[in-house]
Design an enzyme around this catalytic site. Structure first.
Site, PDB file in Angstrom:
ATOM      1  N   SER A 110     -13.819  -5.543  58.346  1.00 58.04           N
ATOM      2  CA  SER A 110     -14.609  -5.150  59.515  1.00 58.04           C
ATOM      3  C   SER A 110     -14.221  -5.930  60.762  1.00 58.04           C
ATOM      4  O   SER A 110     -14.565  -5.541  61.885  1.00 58.04           O
ATOM      5  CB  SER A 110     -16.100  -5.376  59.239  1.00 58.04           C
ATOM      6  OG  SER A 110     -16.366  -6.778  59.106  1.00 58.04           O
ATOM      7  N   GLY A 111     -13.537  -7.052  60.553  1.00 56.75           N
ATOM      8  CA  GLY A 111     -13.256  -7.939  61.678  1.00 56.75           C
ATOM      9  C   GLY A 111     -14.350  -8.950  61.907  1.00 56.75           C
ATOM     10  O   GLY A 111     -14.240  -9.794  62.806  1.00 56.75           O
TER      11      GLY A 111
ATOM     12  N   ARG B   5     -16.522  -3.168  52.238  1.00 56.94           N
ATOM     13  CA  ARG B   5     -17.746  -3.979  52.174  1.00 56.94           C
ATOM     14  C   ARG B   5     -17.774  -5.098  53.216  1.00 56.94           C
ATOM     15  O   ARG B   5     -18.302  -6.177  52.973  1.00 56.94           O
ATOM     16  CB  ARG B   5     -17.929  -4.557  50.765  1.00 56.94           C
ATOM     17  CG  ARG B   5     -18.095  -3.484  49.709  1.00 56.94           C
ATOM     18  CD  ARG B   5     -17.959  -4.023  48.296  1.00 56.94           C
ATOM     19  NE  ARG B   5     -18.051  -2.918  47.357  1.00 56.94           N
ATOM     20  CZ  ARG B   5     -17.030  -2.110  47.046  1.00 56.94           C
ATOM     21  NH1 ARG B   5     -15.855  -2.302  47.610  1.00 56.94           N
ATOM     22  NH2 ARG B   5     -17.193  -1.113  46.206  1.00 56.94           N
ATOM     23  N   GLY B   6     -17.174  -4.822  54.345  1.00 60.32           N
ATOM     24  CA  GLY B   6     -17.159  -5.782  55.442  1.00 60.32           C
ATOM     25  C   GLY B   6     -15.920  -6.636  55.494  1.00 60.32           C
ATOM     26  O   GLY B   6     -15.672  -7.305  56.504  1.00 60.32           O
TER      27      GLY B   6
ATOM     28  N   LEU C 285     -14.774  -0.025  55.200  1.00 55.65           N
ATOM     29  CA  LEU C 285     -14.529  -1.372  55.714  1.00 55.65           C
ATOM     30  C   LEU C 285     -14.456  -2.380  54.571  1.00 55.65           C
ATOM     31  O   LEU C 285     -14.578  -3.590  54.790  1.00 55.65           O
ATOM     32  CB  LEU C 285     -15.621  -1.772  56.710  1.00 55.65           C
ATOM     33  CG  LEU C 285     -15.745  -0.893  57.955  1.00 55.65           C
ATOM     34  CD1 LEU C 285     -16.865  -1.386  58.859  1.00 55.65           C
ATOM     35  CD2 LEU C 285     -14.425  -0.838  58.709  1.00 55.65           C
TER      36      LEU C 285
ATOM     37  N   TYR D 225     -30.320   2.143  43.880  1.00 51.63           N
ATOM     38  CA  TYR D 225     -30.269   1.156  44.953  1.00 51.63           C
ATOM     39  C   TYR D 225     -31.657   0.545  45.122  1.00 51.63           C
ATOM     40  O   TYR D 225     -32.628   1.236  45.445  1.00 51.63           O
ATOM     41  CB  TYR D 225     -29.857   1.792  46.282  1.00 51.63           C
ATOM     42  CG  TYR D 225     -28.425   2.301  46.351  1.00 51.63           C
ATOM     43  CD1 TYR D 225     -27.477   1.947  45.405  1.00 51.63           C
ATOM     44  CD2 TYR D 225     -28.037   3.144  47.393  1.00 51.63           C
ATOM     45  CE1 TYR D 225     -26.173   2.417  45.490  1.00 51.63           C
ATOM     46  CE2 TYR D 225     -26.731   3.611  47.487  1.00 51.63           C
ATOM     47  CZ  TYR D 225     -25.807   3.255  46.532  1.00 51.63           C
ATOM     48  OH  TYR D 225     -24.518   3.723  46.622  1.00 51.63           O
TER      49      TYR D 225
END
Length: 331
Positions: free
Chosen positions: A213-214, A209-210, A207, A57
């Site tokens: 997530s909303g 990767r979003g 989630l 990373y």
């Protein structure tokens, strides 16, 4: 903070872990280092003990960021889950996976130095190396366990057969793998094998990767955000999947929680042997994720969620085709 145990041989950890990948640039666009460190501090203060990172990373910068955030903290107050072996060239080009025994020990030495610790709590290959038998890789990690540099052995993104072979060499504490409302391939074969062998799961991508997530807005993609290249986020796939999110939102509104909290709670409700990882990059997102542990889903709630987002209802692969070839299970 509630706790869970990683399998029958692993450590006791917080019921929600913190995934650090997005805290360095290269995954979701630019990152705010100061906010990332403040988020780690907030997680620790809230009782989160499990922090997940990888030596690739940010080509090592993520581990250095985590080390800075942990400086001055008691080593017994947190557990480090570290992946290794993914090779990345200049410009972020993925070069494959190196799980040779010598590479295991070399990468571990670098991680220990960057993290500023004398041991890693869970050490795992990031992906399967098709050129190296998993027995050789796990055997090398076992040597590091015997030497005191590693406490527990983990796996990441591998299938049922590989799990069995690895576990025969050394007890596996947990498998880290993507699992969410829209990524449920693990339910067919992998999850039953984990439970048969007494292996836990740390679920990343809870989630997606979003995406679920909303908060996802495709018009707000920043330069460097790799989600723009993921099949689930693009075009008709993205529009279809966001419609699923709206169906989840209606259920979440009825429960008085957010979409993200409902999605995390759903993963946690799939069994006490599963620990969701929240990939929160900011204190705001962390503050939203933490209350998910208090959302108790009833049988009626679970049935409603299943009806809104049946297994296999998401469109698009979770990775581009070239990357899908490196994972042990599908979508």
């Amino acid at each position: 903070m509630q706790t869970r145990t990683l399998g029958s041989t692993g450590p006791v950890v917080s019921a929600l872990g913190l995934g650090a990948m997005g805290m360095t640039a290269g995954a979701y666009g630019p990152a705010d280092r100061a906010e990332s460190i403040a988020t780690v501090h907030a997680a620790l203060d809230a009782g989160v003990t499990l922090i997940d990172t990888s030596d690739h990373y940010g080509t090592g910068h993520n581990e250095m960021l985590v080390a800075e955030a942990l400086r001055g903290r008691d080593r017994d107050d947190y557990l480090l889950s570290v992946k290794f072996g993914a090779m990345v060239g200049p410009g972020g080009v993925f070069l494959g996976q190196d799980n040779r025994p010598a590479a295991v020990k070399d990468r571990l030495a670098h991680s220990l130095t960057r993290l500023g610790v004398d041991h890693v709590d869970v050490y795992r290959p990031a992906r399967l190396d098709p050129e190296v038998p998993i027995e050789d890789t796990i055997g090398a990690i076992k040597e590091m366990v015997d030497a005191g540099y590693v406490r527990h052995v983990g796996l990441s993104e591998v299938g049922a057969e590989t799990i069995r072979r690895a576990h025969a060499v050394h007890p596996i504490a947990d498998l880290q793998i993507e699992y969410s409302l829209v990524s449920r391939a693990v339910e067919a074969e992998v999850l039953p094998v984990l439970r048969e062998l007494g292996i836990g799961m740390t679920a990343y991508g809870v989630l997606s990767r979003g995406l679920i997530s909303g908060h996802w807005n495709p018009d707000a993609v920043r330069p460097g955000d790799h989600r723009a290249m993921l099949p689930r986020f693009s075009g008709d796939n993205g529009r279809h999947n966001l419609a699923l999110v709206e169906a989840v939102r209606r259920i979440a509104d009825g429960r008085g929680c957010t979409v993200a909290q409902l999605a995390i709670a759903w993963v946690a409700a799939q069994g006490p042997d599963i620990v969701p990882l929240a990939g929160a990059r900011t204190r705001e997102r962390l503050s939203e994720a933490l209350p998910a542990l208090d959302v108790r889903l009833t049988a009626e709630d679970l049935a409603a969620i299943e009806a809104a987002v049946p297994a296999g209802s998401a469109r698009g692969d979770r990775y581009p085709a070239a990357m899908m070839a490196s994972v042990g299970v599908g979508n």
